[in-house]
Design a protein around this motif. Structure first.
Motif, PDB file in Angstrom:
ATOM      1  N   ILE A 180       0.847  -1.198   0.000  1.00  0.00           N
ATOM      2  CA  ILE A 180       0.000   0.000   0.000  1.00  0.00           C
ATOM      3  C   ILE A 180       0.882   1.248   0.000  1.00  0.00           C
ATOM      4  CG2 ILE A 180      -1.724   1.288   1.345  1.00  0.00           C
ATOM      5  CD1 ILE A 180      -2.706  -1.486   2.383  1.00  0.00           C
ATOM      6  N   ALA A 198       2.349   1.776  -3.441  1.00  0.00           N
ATOM      7  CA  ALA A 198       1.372   2.349  -4.365  1.00  0.00           C
ATOM      8  C   ALA A 198       1.163   3.836  -4.087  1.00  0.00           C
ATOM      9  CB  ALA A 198       0.054   1.589  -4.247  1.00  0.00           C
ATOM     10  N   ARG A 199       1.202   4.206  -2.806  1.00  0.00           N
ATOM     11  CA  ARG A 199       1.006   5.618  -2.456  1.00  0.00           C
ATOM     12  C   ARG A 199       2.204   6.448  -2.928  1.00  0.00           C
ATOM     13  NH1 ARG A 199      -0.278   5.156   2.934  1.00  0.00           N
ATOM     14  NH2 ARG A 199       1.793   5.745   3.555  1.00  0.00           N
ATOM     15  N   ARG A 223      -5.520   1.130  -7.696  1.00  0.00           N
ATOM     16  CA  ARG A 223      -5.149   0.481  -6.432  1.00  0.00           C
ATOM     17  C   ARG A 223      -6.215  -0.536  -6.027  1.00  0.00           C
ATOM     18  NH1 ARG A 223      -3.650   4.975  -2.080  1.00  0.00           N
ATOM     19  NH2 ARG A 223      -3.812   6.480  -3.752  1.00  0.00           N
ATOM     20  N   LEU A 245      -4.608  -3.982  -6.820  1.00  0.00           N
ATOM     21  CA  LEU A 245      -3.890  -4.310  -5.579  1.00  0.00           C
ATOM     22  C   LEU A 245      -4.844  -4.898  -4.531  1.00  0.00           C
ATOM     23  CD1 LEU A 245      -1.423  -4.267  -3.702  1.00  0.00           C
ATOM     24  CD2 LEU A 245      -1.870  -1.858  -3.259  1.00  0.00           C
TER      25      LEU A 245
END
Lengths: 262, 237
Positions: free
Chosen positions: A157, A160-161, A170, A174
């Motif tokens: 996470i 991805a951020r 996302r 994800l």
């Protein structure tokens, strides 16, 4: 013994276990029916299956099965879609998770009968089972999906951020793939609950073309064999749903090779 | 240029940075050394925008490529899909991205892994896919947080070579956190030792030799002594 033969024997044995369990239940049933000796209280296995086959020859039975399955699926699909949407929102935005938590806790604690009684006042007999199914299944699925979302690796996470991956990507590339195995498990554990709740609501709402009403009418005419016949139908429907979810789970496992090393 | 001015960062009562300044020139590779917990990774995360800080950081507005200590590949996506997942939204021209991914995979010797899932890769292969992802990011800034930390010596050495090769082909402004002086000597143009509480620059040194000729750094011993002295003085604080 060759490896292939060993595999065949293992597969045969694993199929024999559920057959053995079914044989045990039928034997217990037959012994109880013989001991009670009263078809009205505990019908024999033969009488029940004769009743069941008679029911399967009636068009109304299929209309009832179709109606119940449709209502259960509609209620379940609505609950799953809502639970998924709320769980993903909660996973993406921590304040929303805290806001949703008391609502979910309340919905989990409300007795099913309260929901049924209120829904009887608010909705028509055809819509009421849908509301009851949704209200009962949603909090269970929401909790399962929140746990699934929480299990998504925090490092992924964060990656991805930092890479500024858009929210939509996302969610679909994800969160959902990582949650997929747990979503399937959540679906598997709530499907049988869905069918039970839908039938219970149908009994009380006297919904047309439903297994619930079929059971209620059988009870009114003291047709115990037909009540058990409907029960067998409900069990078979539950088993079919379980088989379907198992097949979906296999596809999900094949599609997403999940490994701890990421 | 990547410019950090008057950086302030606190974790509860502890001030990690209090008026911290740092400049990294365009195309420069800066290596940060320092004791664990001194604030090296926090500095990278401030530059990446992953932490809330006070102060002014310029030069990373377009986002940053980030090479983490672990590959951090999404298990449900293939190697190529992992790269696309992380960077495709930053590319207008999708065919240019496709070409860039092909080039990165070929340069890193992982062309045959494009359709492989992370669960079926070795640690070294996964590290190279993560490197391909970082180099397909269009940003001029690359952050590396101990990218060799969990790798064995052979994989580490090959990854250093790959990074050196990738930087030669596509120069970036790099800030790298490391615990290994050897990796710093192999890749860095400038080495900065951080330490203290709040974090400050304890020592810095530059390496003039071109990256392709780092076997023979003229004053390697002097620089190593400088770094070790700075690290040891901080440890005895």
């Amino acid at each position: 013994m060759s490896a292939a033969a060993k595999k065949r024997t293992k597969r045969l044995l694993s199929a024999l276990y559920p057959l053995g369990a079914a044989a045990f239940i039928v034997a217990l049933w037959a012994i109880t029916a013989a001991a009670v000796g009263e078809e009205l209280l505990v019908p024999s296995v033969g009488a029940t299956f004769r009743g069941l086959f008679a029911m399967l020859g009636e068009g109304a039975t299929y209309a009832a099965i179709g109606g119940t399955v449709l209502r259960a699926l509609e209620g379940f699909a609505a609950a799953l879609a809502a639970a998924l949407a709320f769980a993903l929102l909660a996973a993406a935005f921590a304040p929303l998770k805290k806001t949703f938590a008391p609502f979910a806790a309340i919905m989990r604690s409300v007795p099913t009968m309260s929901v049924i009684m209120l829904a009887l006042l608010w909705a028509s007999s055809s819509v009421m089972p849908l509301i009851v199914t949704f209200m009962t299944v949603f909090p269970v699925l929401y909790s399962a999906l929140i746990a699934a979302a929480d299990s998504v690796d925090g490092k992924l996470i964060e990656m991805a951020r930092i890479y500024r991956v858009p929210l939509k990507k996302r969610v679909f590339s994800l969160y959902l793939p990582c949650m997929a195995p747990q979503i399937v498990e959540g679906v598997r554990s709530t499907l049988s609950l869905t069918l039970k709740v839908t039938i219970a609501a149908e009994v009380l709402a006297q919904t047309r073309d439903s297994i619930g009403v079929g059971m209620m009418q059988s009870q009114s005419f003291l047709q115990t064999d037909r009540i058990l016949g409907w029960t067998v139908i409900a069990i078979v429907l539950g088993a079919l749903a379980e088989l379907l979810v198992t097949a979906i789970a296999a596809v999900v496992r094949k599609l997403y090779v999940v490994d701890k090393r990421s | 240029m990547l410019s950090i001015r008057d950086l302030e960062l606190s974790y509860r009562e502890r001030k990690v940075f209090d008026g911290f300044d740092l400049d990294v020139a365009d195309g420069e590779v800066l290596c940060l050394l320092g004791a664990s917990g001194c604030g090296k990774t926090s500095l990278l995360n401030c530059i990446a925008g992953a932490l809330q800080y006070r102060g002014d950081i310029r030069g990373a507005e377009r986002g940053v490529a980030y090479l983490f200590q672990e590959p951090r590949l999404v298990p449900a996506l293939t190697a190529r899909q992992n790269v696309v997942f992380a960077v495709s939204h930053l590319w207008q021209d999708k065919s240019a991205l496709d070409a860039k991914i092909d080039e990165a995979f070929a340069r890193l010797g992982i062309d045959g892994l494009q359709d492989r899932y992370p669960g079926k890769m070795s640690g070294g292969q996964a590290a190279r896919v993560a490197l391909a992802r970082a180099f397909c990011h269009p940003s001029d800034v690359l952050l590396m947080d101990e990218p060799f930390g969990s790798l064995d010596i052979a994989v580490k050495m090959s990854l250093v070579d790959y990074i050196s090769d990738m930087l030669a082909a596509s120069p970036r402004t790099v800030v790298m956190v490391s615990h290994g002086i050897e990796e710093c000597f192999a890749l860095a143009d400038k080495i900065v030792v951080l330490g203290g509480d709040p974090c400050r620059i304890l020592a810095k040194t530059e390496i003039e030799e071109p990256r392709s000729d780092r076997e023979h750094i003229a004053d390697k011993d002097v620089k190593t002594r400088l770094i070790k002295d700075a690290l040891l003085s901080n440890a005895s604080d």
